[in-house]
Design an enzyme around this catalytic site. Structure first.
Site: not given
Length: 853
Positions: A448, A453-454, A461, A737
């Site tokens: 994504d 922190d992902e 998506d 985003e």
């Protein structure tokens, strides 16, 4: 005639990749013939093509994929050629191509070994060899490893062994070391880091507390040396392997890396080093590691480089490097500093008030620190990556020289296939922004976002952007790996698909409903992505492989989350995520204003329909009837609950109307009225979109198909909030985003969930390929296709080139004094239909055609 782009399972000369079966494909071109008369595929066990194991000649062998009826053996090289005859009498034979299987069902030999201490290690094994003809290394190392032999880096890939749900599946990588092993003394060396598995990683704070998966470095390897006389020497991991602390003091995907060059050991992977003082590795158990299987991950490589465009001295007294482009990867830079100097690089996507900023990265530290040993060096990280345009540099004692820095753009080894240029620079920038976001987020997973922190493989998506991705790049093999990531966990949960894959969840029971998975549009990736790949590339193998996952998802919905009316009411649903029509009085309006039961039921209807089509392709007639019935039953339930007798939809949102048209929810006689209602809703919003992740990918396409192309063009060219060009005018070099990730005054709109590199809204590019440029496939793999460009006064010229599975398709149109001139290039063995305003449809044969209107 010539034959090129020969691939096996959509890979060029794959070595050690997972293969249940092998499908070969190629592209042919001819200046004499228009169509293939016949083709011959020849497979052998030797490069001289004398040990034949398969030989077939047929008229209907398709260059988009010929499945080889072979029982593949482990660790075996297969060689193949294809010969094509054209209907004009010419012929060509391809070069000899090769694919080599990996371990397959064989166990990986050797012991699991680890270090006697918990620091990033150098690991090495010295060995002798004479007259080596062939050398293969089969290896699994965790967290990550960097491989050298005799002081030379092996290959050009990084971050091995890729990203998987490691407690379920780990990938064995195969390396050809034939050109690295020498007669005499040799050393196989690895440097190891934490990566995804030995440091905190995950999508939520509670999740991060559940990681890492392993608490020690783990290595298992099998080196096979085949001598000139045919004898074989096998070297495997055991306690004779040596280790010493490496210069890497800290590393993690989110945190970055600290490299202390004073700790480096010169010649660490060379035979000249005496390693008698090094510690011995220790035999151990691989706790936290699942089944080992051959890789599907493409190599993660430095695909291109970017030179910084300037040095900024900010009002805060900072020195900041500007690359001019938001990229993913790292900086490679030249260092000549006194010993002990710690040069610190901090990475960010945007400046705020002219100063460095990285708060939207949340917990991700995203830093690289290099501590000099006093020698001159060119350095870059080993076990991390960053998403950034700006780099704050501190700790240096000498002035920063722009020429000392290069931005390394890192993503999976994907070939670009689609290219669009127009007369409008802003539209060109929008197109590039979508492609850059794809590059930046296609690092082993379709993530994504690549910076905070992902960095997770969000299923929603991925499916929303899949069609666009397939035009931009050859993504078949990349998505195939991702679909295995989905299935590895899905099969344990009765068909339910998670929001992310890999999930990095150790125990699903510890998470609330949000993290349990099973959301519409997200879980539907298990159906939509494989069917899109089948349509785009014309290879049924992906449907065969993914069929249990596709049916499992629809079956889970059908038995788990439906109400008495047959609508998908129960369970967590994202809805039209991040749409702008949510209720502002709600605590969380991110789910948009479209009823989530409607959205979910629409996706059930659509996915069941695709599964029915897949079943038909695979010859599963009973399944086709059953899933077709589920689709029709759901459609009837939707019409009863949400449509009036005249076709009016009770949900007055743009997305509700888009889905009604895109997914065939409205009755055929009501489609014009639904299209008109959608156009009216746009007028009421002053011709601005309000759609989120669900509605946006279909919005302009639906408008065009309903006869409202002018409205679609108006949306495309809007440049105030919310719009695609608003981002472009605000200086974006990737897709955001949120529609308002950055406010008109340049301030970032929030830090809680705000990536400036998030490809989903870049799905507008599909409409650009299919409607501005006019390309739409009419049979799988582009054997046949339609060209129907939607000519518009806003452009003076448009051109597109797409390297399809059948060859290069080109379209271009240009304004003239009297109208437009349209040019189309049709590749060998295909047929196109050209549709232009005021003209009857024209059938185009292979070659170049020009028409004026």
């Amino acid at each position: 005639m010539k034959i090129f782009n020969c691939k096996t399972n959509h890979l060029t000369a794959p070595l050690g990749f997972a293969m249940e079966s092998a499908t070969v494909s190629w592209v042919s071109e001819s200046n004499i013939s228009q169509h293939q008369a016949k083709a011959r595929v020849l497979v052998a066990l030797d490069e001289a093509m004398t040990q034949i194991v398969y030989d077939v000649t047929k008229a209907d062998l398709s260059q988009t994929g010929v499945k080889l009826p072979l029982s593949l053996m482990p660790r075996t090289a297969y060689y193949w050629t294809v010969q094509v005859w054209g209907d004009g009498g010419d012929t060509a034979v391809s070069a000899v191509n090769c694919f080599e299987t990996g371990k397959r069902e064989e166990p990986l030999l050797g012991q699991w070994i680890t270090t006697p201490w918990d620091e990033s290690p150098y690991v090495r094994k010295a060995f002798e060899a004479t007259n080596v003809k062939k050398a293969r290394l089969y290896v699994m190392g965790l967290g990550l490893y960097y491989l050298e032999v005799n002081g030379k880096k092996v290959g050009n890939d990084f971050l091995a062994p890729g990203c998987t749900q490691i407690d379920r599946l780990g990938q064995i990588y195969t390396y050809d070391l034939s050109d690295y092993v020498q007669s005499g003394n040799n050393v196989l060396g690895l440097m190891m880091g934490n990566g995804w598995y030995k440091a905190a990683f995950g999508a939520s704070s509670s999740h991060r507390a559940q990681t890492p998966f392993i608490d020690k470095y783990l290595l298992k390897a099998e080196l096979r040396l085949t001598m000139a006389d045919g004898t074989e020497q096998i070297i495997t991991t055991d306690e004779s392997w040596r280790c010493a602390p490496s210069p890497i003091v800290e590393d993690s995907i989110y945190g970055g890396e600290v490299y202390d060059a004073r700790r480096a050991i010169a010649h660490w992977s060379q035979p000249t080093l005496n390693d008698s003082g090094w510690d011995r590795m220790v035999a151990t158990k691989a706790e936290g590691v699942g089944v080992l299987a051959d890789r599907l991950s493409l190599p993660i490589v430095v695909k291109e480089t970017v030179k910084p465009v300037g040095i900024i001295h900010t009002p805060a007294g900072e020195t900041v490097l500007d690359l001019g482009q938001n990229i993913v990867g790292w900086l490679s830079f030249h260092v000549n500093e006194p010993s002990g100097t710690a040069i610190r690089l901090q990475h960010g996507e945007i400046l705020q008030d002219g100063c460095f900023y990285n708060e939207n990265l949340r917990y991700a530290k995203a830093e690289y620190t290099y501590i000099s040993d006093g020698t001159e060096a060119t350095v870059s990280p080993y076990f991390t990556f960053f998403g950034f345009r700006y780099v704050k540099i501190s700790g240096n004692t000498k002035p920063v020289d722009l020429n000392d820095f290069v931005g390394c753009v890192v993503y999976s080894d994907l070939d670009e296939t689609g290219f669009i240029t127009t007369s409008d620079a802003r539209i060109n920038r929008l197109y590039l922004n979508a492609k850059w976001s794809q590059k930046d987020n296609f690092l082993d997973l379709p993530t994504d976002c690549p910076q905070r922190d992902e960095r997770m493989g969000w299923t929603g998506d991925a499916q929303m952007f899949c069609k666009t991705a397939c035009y931009n790049m050859d993504t078949y093999a990349f998505y195939r790996k991702y679909l295995r990531d989905i299935w590895v966990e899905q099969k344990e949960f009765g068909g339910r698909v998670g929001h992310v894959a890999p999930s990095f969840f150790k125990d699903y029971s510890k998470y609330n409903a949000f993290w349990q998975g099973g959301s519409c549009a997200w879980g539907d990736a298990a159906v939509i992505i494989p069917f899109t790949l089948y349509e785009h590339y014309g290879d049924t193998a992906i449907l065969e492989e993914c069929y249990p996952s596709m049916t499992g998802w629809v079956d889970w919905i059908d038995r788990t989350v439906l109400n008495e009316q047959g609508l998908w009411e129960h369970g967590f649903k994202f809805g039209d995520w991040l749409a702008l029509d949510g209720d502002p009085d709600q605590k969380d309006d991110r789910y948009g204003g479209t009823d989530t039961t409607y959205v979910a039921s629409a996706y059930l209807k659509y996915s069941a329909q695709l599964v029915a089509k897949a079943a038909t392709v695979l010859g599963r007639t009973e399944d086709a009837a059953r899933y077709g019935a589920i689709s029709e039953r759901t459609k009837a339930a939707i019409q009863k609950a949400y449509f009036a007798e005249d076709g009016t939809i009770s949900i007055r949102t743009q997305t509700a109307h888009v889905l009604a048209l895109a997914f065939g929810l409205a009755k055929e006689e009501h489609r014009p009225a639904v299209g008109k209602a959608l156009a009216k809703l746009l007028e009421q919003s002053n011709m601005h979109l309000q759609t989120g992740f669900v509605g946006t990918p279909f919005l302009c396409k639906t408008l065009s198909q309903a006869g409202y192309t002018e409205a679609a063009y108006t949306l495309l060219f809007q440049n105030d909030f919310p719009s695609w060009l608003y981002e472009v005018d605000m200086g974006a070099t990737t897709i955001w985003e949120r529609w308002n990730s950055v406010l008109p005054d340049g301030k970032i709109s929030g830090t809680g969930m705000n990536s400036l590199n998030h490809y989903t809204y870049g799905s507008i590019v599909q409409w650009m390929y299919e409607h501005i440029c006019g390309l739409t496939l009419t049979s799988p793999g582009f054997h046949t296709f339609r060209i129907r460009p939607e000519l518009n006064h806003r452009f003076t010229h448009v051109s597109m080139s797409y390297n399809s599975p059948m060859g290069t398709i080109k379209t271009a149109w240009k304004q003239t004094k009297s109208g437009y001139r349209v040019t189309v290039s049709v590749p060998f063995d295909t047929t196109a239909v050209l549709e232009l305003p005021g003209k009857a449809p024209m059938t185009l044969t292979p070659g170049c055609h020009t028409v004026t209107v």
